[in-house]
Design a protein around this motif. Structure first.
Motif, PDB file in Angstrom:
ATOM      1  N   CYS A 141       0.878  -1.149  -0.006  1.00 18.06           N
ATOM      2  CA  CYS A 141      -0.010  -0.075   0.040  1.00 18.06           C
ATOM      3  C   CYS A 141       0.866   1.417   0.017  1.00 18.06           C
ATOM      4  N   PRO A 142       0.665   2.069  -0.888  1.00 18.58           N
ATOM      5  CA  PRO A 142       1.268   3.606  -0.869  1.00 18.58           C
ATOM      6  C   PRO A 142       0.945   4.212   0.439  1.00 18.58           C
ATOM      7  N   GLU A 143       2.169   5.023   0.899  1.00 25.70           N
ATOM      8  CA  GLU A 143       1.928   5.823   2.078  1.00 25.70           C
ATOM      9  C   GLU A 143       0.529   6.815   1.748  1.00 25.70           C
ATOM     10  N   GLY A 144      -0.347   6.741   2.846  1.00 27.79           N
ATOM     11  CA  GLY A 144      -1.250   7.820   2.695  1.00 27.79           C
ATOM     12  C   GLY A 144      -2.511   7.020   1.767  1.00 27.79           C
ATOM     13  N   GLY A 145      -2.476   5.796   1.444  1.00 25.47           N
ATOM     14  CA  GLY A 145      -3.504   5.146   0.881  1.00 25.47           C
ATOM     15  C   GLY A 145      -4.339   4.023   1.783  1.00 25.47           C
ATOM     16  N   GLU A 146      -3.775   3.837   2.959  1.00 28.55           N
ATOM     17  CA  GLU A 146      -4.105   2.974   3.989  1.00 28.55           C
ATOM     18  C   GLU A 146      -5.709   3.165   4.071  1.00 28.55           C
ATOM     19  N   GLU A 147      -6.494   4.137   4.153  1.00 31.85           N
ATOM     20  CA  GLU A 147      -7.911   4.048   4.266  1.00 31.85           C
ATOM     21  C   GLU A 147      -8.614   3.663   3.139  1.00 31.85           C
ATOM     22  N   ARG A 148      -7.963   3.916   1.849  1.00 33.22           N
ATOM     23  CA  ARG A 148      -8.755   3.599   0.685  1.00 33.22           C
ATOM     24  C   ARG A 148      -8.684   1.967   0.476  1.00 33.22           C
ATOM     25  N   LEU A 149      -7.271   1.856   0.908  1.00 32.72           N
ATOM     26  CA  LEU A 149      -7.250   0.164   0.662  1.00 32.72           C
ATOM     27  C   LEU A 149      -8.150  -0.651   1.564  1.00 32.72           C
ATOM     28  N   MET A 150      -8.219  -0.165   2.888  1.00 31.27           N
ATOM     29  CA  MET A 150      -9.125  -0.836   3.781  1.00 31.27           C
ATOM     30  C   MET A 150     -10.554  -0.790   3.353  1.00 31.27           C
ATOM     31  N   GLY A 151     -10.804   0.316   2.842  1.00 34.08           N
ATOM     32  CA  GLY A 151     -12.227   0.330   2.369  1.00 34.08           C
ATOM     33  C   GLY A 151     -12.607  -0.497   1.261  1.00 34.08           C
ATOM     34  N   ALA A 152     -11.427  -0.855   0.050  1.00 39.33           N
ATOM     35  CA  ALA A 152     -11.557  -2.006  -0.701  1.00 39.33           C
ATOM     36  C   ALA A 152     -11.797  -3.363  -0.266  1.00 39.33           C
ATOM     37  N   VAL A 153     -10.691  -3.426   1.048  1.00 38.40           N
ATOM     38  CA  VAL A 153     -10.869  -4.787   1.497  1.00 38.40           C
ATOM     39  C   VAL A 153     -12.100  -5.180   2.118  1.00 38.40           C
ATOM     40  N   ARG A 154     -12.733  -4.053   2.571  1.00 35.95           N
ATOM     41  CA  ARG A 154     -14.215  -4.269   3.450  1.00 35.95           C
ATOM     42  C   ARG A 154     -15.083  -4.636   2.454  1.00 35.95           C
ATOM     43  N   LYS A 155     -14.986  -3.882   1.262  1.00 39.47           N
ATOM     44  CA  LYS A 155     -16.074  -4.316  -0.105  1.00 39.47           C
ATOM     45  C   LYS A 155     -15.864  -5.659  -0.330  1.00 39.47           C
ATOM     46  N   VAL A 156     -14.615  -5.999  -0.585  1.00 38.44           N
ATOM     47  CA  VAL A 156     -14.262  -7.244  -1.425  1.00 38.44           C
ATOM     48  C   VAL A 156     -14.745  -8.484  -0.085  1.00 38.44           C
ATOM     49  N   ASP A 157     -14.415  -8.400   1.163  1.00 39.95           N
ATOM     50  CA  ASP A 157     -14.720  -9.172   2.205  1.00 39.95           C
ATOM     51  C   ASP A 157     -16.270  -9.352   2.163  1.00 39.95           C
ATOM     52  N   GLU A 158     -16.958  -8.409   2.169  1.00 41.75           N
ATOM     53  CA  GLU A 158     -18.300  -8.127   2.506  1.00 41.75           C
ATOM     54  C   GLU A 158     -19.049  -8.802   1.235  1.00 41.75           C
ATOM     55  N   ALA A 159     -18.766  -8.742   0.050  1.00 40.59           N
ATOM     56  CA  ALA A 159     -18.956  -9.298  -1.192  1.00 40.59           C
ATOM     57  C   ALA A 159     -18.884 -10.744  -1.157  1.00 40.59           C
ATOM     58  N   MET A 160     -17.532 -11.217  -0.853  1.00 39.08           N
ATOM     59  CA  MET A 160     -17.324 -12.580  -0.861  1.00 39.08           C
ATOM     60  C   MET A 160     -17.996 -13.387   0.338  1.00 39.08           C
ATOM     61  N   CYS A 161     -18.070 -12.636   1.484  1.00 43.49           N
ATOM     62  CA  CYS A 161     -18.960 -13.480   2.561  1.00 43.49           C
ATOM     63  C   CYS A 161     -20.403 -13.637   2.080  1.00 43.49           C
ATOM     64  N   LYS A 162     -20.992 -12.628   1.529  1.00 45.19           N
ATOM     65  CA  LYS A 162     -22.354 -12.513   1.117  1.00 45.19           C
ATOM     66  C   LYS A 162     -22.662 -13.784   0.419  1.00 45.19           C
ATOM     67  N   ILE A 163     -21.681 -14.188  -0.547  1.00 40.96           N
ATOM     68  CA  ILE A 163     -21.975 -15.029  -1.697  1.00 40.96           C
ATOM     69  C   ILE A 163     -21.893 -16.476  -0.930  1.00 40.96           C
ATOM     70  N   ARG A 164     -20.481 -16.461  -0.048  1.00 38.46           N
ATOM     71  CA  ARG A 164     -20.440 -17.741   0.738  1.00 38.46           C
ATOM     72  C   ARG A 164     -21.627 -17.986   1.685  1.00 38.46           C
ATOM     73  N   ASP A 165     -22.167 -17.031   2.247  1.00 43.34           N
ATOM     74  CA  ASP A 165     -23.228 -17.237   3.321  1.00 43.34           C
ATOM     75  C   ASP A 165     -24.409 -17.686   2.525  1.00 43.34           C
ATOM     76  N   ALA A 166     -24.617 -17.423   1.251  1.00 44.94           N
ATOM     77  CA  ALA A 166     -25.906 -17.772   0.622  1.00 44.94           C
ATOM     78  C   ALA A 166     -25.923 -19.194   0.267  1.00 44.94           C
ATOM     79  N   GLY A 167     -24.647 -19.733   0.598  1.00 41.49           N
ATOM     80  CA  GLY A 167     -24.575 -21.432   0.436  1.00 41.49           C
ATOM     81  C   GLY A 167     -24.642 -21.976  -1.081  1.00 41.49           C
ATOM     82  N   LYS A 168     -24.750 -21.374  -2.223  1.00 37.62           N
ATOM     83  CA  LYS A 168     -24.889 -21.978  -3.286  1.00 37.62           C
ATOM     84  C   LYS A 168     -23.553 -22.264  -3.952  1.00 37.62           C
ATOM     85  N   ILE A 169     -22.292 -21.590  -3.722  1.00 40.89           N
ATOM     86  CA  ILE A 169     -21.070 -21.595  -4.258  1.00 40.89           C
ATOM     87  C   ILE A 169     -20.113 -21.811  -2.830  1.00 40.89           C
TER      88      ILE A 169
END
Length: 110
Positions: A19-47
């Protein structure tokens, strides 16, 4: 500009990301979006497979991002980007199913 390493968790698995210096907040926001999207799909139980969950999550996020400018241009109230319509989810699930069929026939991703 120097890069620093950040340890993050996505769907319960640790990743070390640059992560470039000063980009931590944006990176963590992206990580949260990806984590939420993946967990939502996993929790749906189809895949179950992590790689397929990741592909579907990436498609969902790309689809949302592509639609975001259109919603903004219309200057109308819209649902949050995290809420993908059932029709969009169904279309993306069909696309993933077609990708799976092609991969099974070919035996390789690339």
């Amino acid at each position: 500009m120097s890069n620093k390493q950040i340890d993050v968790q996505i769907m319960g698995q640790s990743y070390i990301l640059g992560c470039p210096e000063g980009g931590e907040e944006r990176l963590m926001g992206a990580v949260r979006k990806v984590d939420e999207a993946m967990c939502k799909i996993r929790d749906a139980g189809k895949i179950k497979a992590r790689d397929r969950i990741a592909v579907l999550a990436a498609l969902n996020l790309a689809f949302e991002q592509a639609e975001a400018p259109a919603a903004t241009d219309k200057d109308s109230t819209s649902t949050p980007a995290a809420d993908v319509s059932p029709d969009a989810q169904a279309r993306l699930a069909q696309l993933l199913q077609r990708l799976d069929q092609v991969i099974e026939q070919d035996g390789q991703l690339l």
